[in-house]
Design a protein around this motif. Structure first.
Motif, short mmCIF file in Angstrom:
data_model
loop_
_atom_site.label_atom_id
_atom_site.label_comp_id
_atom_site.label_asym_id
_atom_site.label_seq_id
_atom_site.Cartn_x
_atom_site.Cartn_y
_atom_site.Cartn_z
N ALA A 34 0.12 -8.82 8.72
CA ALA A 34 0.09 -8.56 7.29
C ALA A 34 1.35 -7.49 7.09
O ALA A 34 1.97 -7.41 6.35
CB ALA A 34 -0.99 -8.12 6.67
N VAL A 35 0.88 -6.38 8.08
CA VAL A 35 1.94 -5.12 7.90
C VAL A 35 3.35 -5.50 8.18
O VAL A 35 4.15 -4.86 7.55
CB VAL A 35 1.24 -3.93 8.57
CG1 VAL A 35 2.16 -2.87 8.68
CG2 VAL A 35 0.07 -3.55 8.20
N ARG A 90 -0.86 -9.17 2.86
CA ARG A 90 -0.62 -7.77 2.50
C ARG A 90 -1.02 -7.33 1.39
O ARG A 90 -1.53 -6.07 1.09
CB ARG A 90 1.07 -7.76 2.61
CG ARG A 90 1.71 -7.92 3.82
CD ARG A 90 3.20 -7.87 3.79
NE ARG A 90 3.42 -6.27 3.95
CZ ARG A 90 4.83 -5.65 3.98
NH1 ARG A 90 5.85 -6.79 3.23
NH2 ARG A 90 4.82 -4.48 3.81
#
Length: 301
Positions: A34-35, A90
């Motif tokens: 996600a990051v 995210r």
């Protein structure tokens, strides 16, 4: 310092818990995906100009006519499902984390004040918490979200919707932290170190922040970890119902809602893969929360 932390009871319990290790690994993979989604995602699902209806409903790998450039297939707009999941995680994680942090700040402050001050302040704060606890947290979040959204001007609703949903979910979880911290504060305020601080004239706010608060953070960590999974589910549920985040900011719940229209028409991957990702994320978080609860329980050591 790192060596001391590695040799602590908490680290020892973590190293010797296979379930916690697997859950942490799964959570780490999902968080990193996600990051770093803008760097590792095969496509940019937010770039409308790059989408083509000619690429819609490509099946995932393993099915006939699959394309290796779209490992999990595409949706009705030609958007890569894998990339959409990475970007959706995210938003889901951000909303869940910020809403839990907001609930912790409000709940811990209210619990400390109620437990240490007592009297009328304690009665008022806890009765408010009791009334809110009679309603399901999701219903409270729906009510708060609906009231605030209706009060906002139409031109501002989409831009502020993510902040509204964070506030709505956070305000629905604060009683859990408040009641837990209040109970721990009632125990701590009568101990010798607190009485000694009062005798030498330490201000009440400083006693609460410097002396009582560090000794009530253990239960807060456990509840916060468990509520993170609940917050992610709450956001996904609200988005699935169409009252959460706007389509321009698709979370996992929004992706599941989009795919639900095609679930029984053969394009099952549009909804199933985001749903599986949501299950894995929440399950990993909850397993870590269960391990943390047991690790911090002195009766189980």
């Amino acid at each position: 310092m790192l060596a001391r932390a590695w040799d602590s009871d908490l680290a020892y319990s973590f190293r010797h818990s296979p379930v916690a290790l697997i859950a942490a690994l799964v959570a780490l993979i999902l968080v990193l995906a996600a990051v770093f989604a803008p760097l590792i995602a095969p496509h940019d699902p937010m770039d409308v100009a790059s989408l083509s209806l000619m690429d819609s409903f490509k099946p995932p790998i393993g099915m006939p006519d699959a394309d290796w450039s779209n490992l999990l297939g595409t949706d009705n707009q030609g958007r890569d499902v894998l990339s959409a999941i990475m970007y959706g995680m995210r938003i889901s994680l951000m909303v869940g984390l910020l809403s839990v942090l907001f609930a912790i700040v409000v709940g811990v402050a209210a619990g400390l004040l109620a437990g240490y001050a007592g009297g009328l302040i304690d009665s008022v704060l806890m009765r408010i918490a009791d009334v809110q606890l009679t309603f399901p947290s999701l219903l409270t979040a729906l009510l708060v979200d609906g009231v605030i959204t209706a009060a906002l001007p139409r031109t501002m609703r989409e831009a502020l919707q993510i902040y509204v949903i964070i506030f709505a979910i956070g305000i629905s979880f604060w009683p859990n932290f408040a009641r837990t911290v209040r109970g721990s504060t009632l125990v701590e305020r009568n101990k010798d170190y607190v009485m000694a601080a009062r005798v030498i004239g330490v201000p009440s706010w400083r006693i609460m922040v410097s002396h009582v608060l560090p000794n009530v953070t253990g239960p807060v960590m456990v509840i916060g970890t468990l509520n993170l999974g609940l917050a992610v589910i709450a956001e996904a549920t609200l988005s699935f119902l169409g009252v959460g985040l706007p389509p321009t900011q698709p979370s996992l719940g929004t992706l599941i809602r989009f795919g639900d229209d095609f679930l029984f028409s053969g394009q099952w991957w549009v909804s199933v893969f985001p749903g599986v990702t949501l299950v894995l994320m929440v399950l990993a978080i909850n397993l870590l929360g269960d391990w943390l609860r047991d690790a911090l329980n002195p009766r189980l050591r």
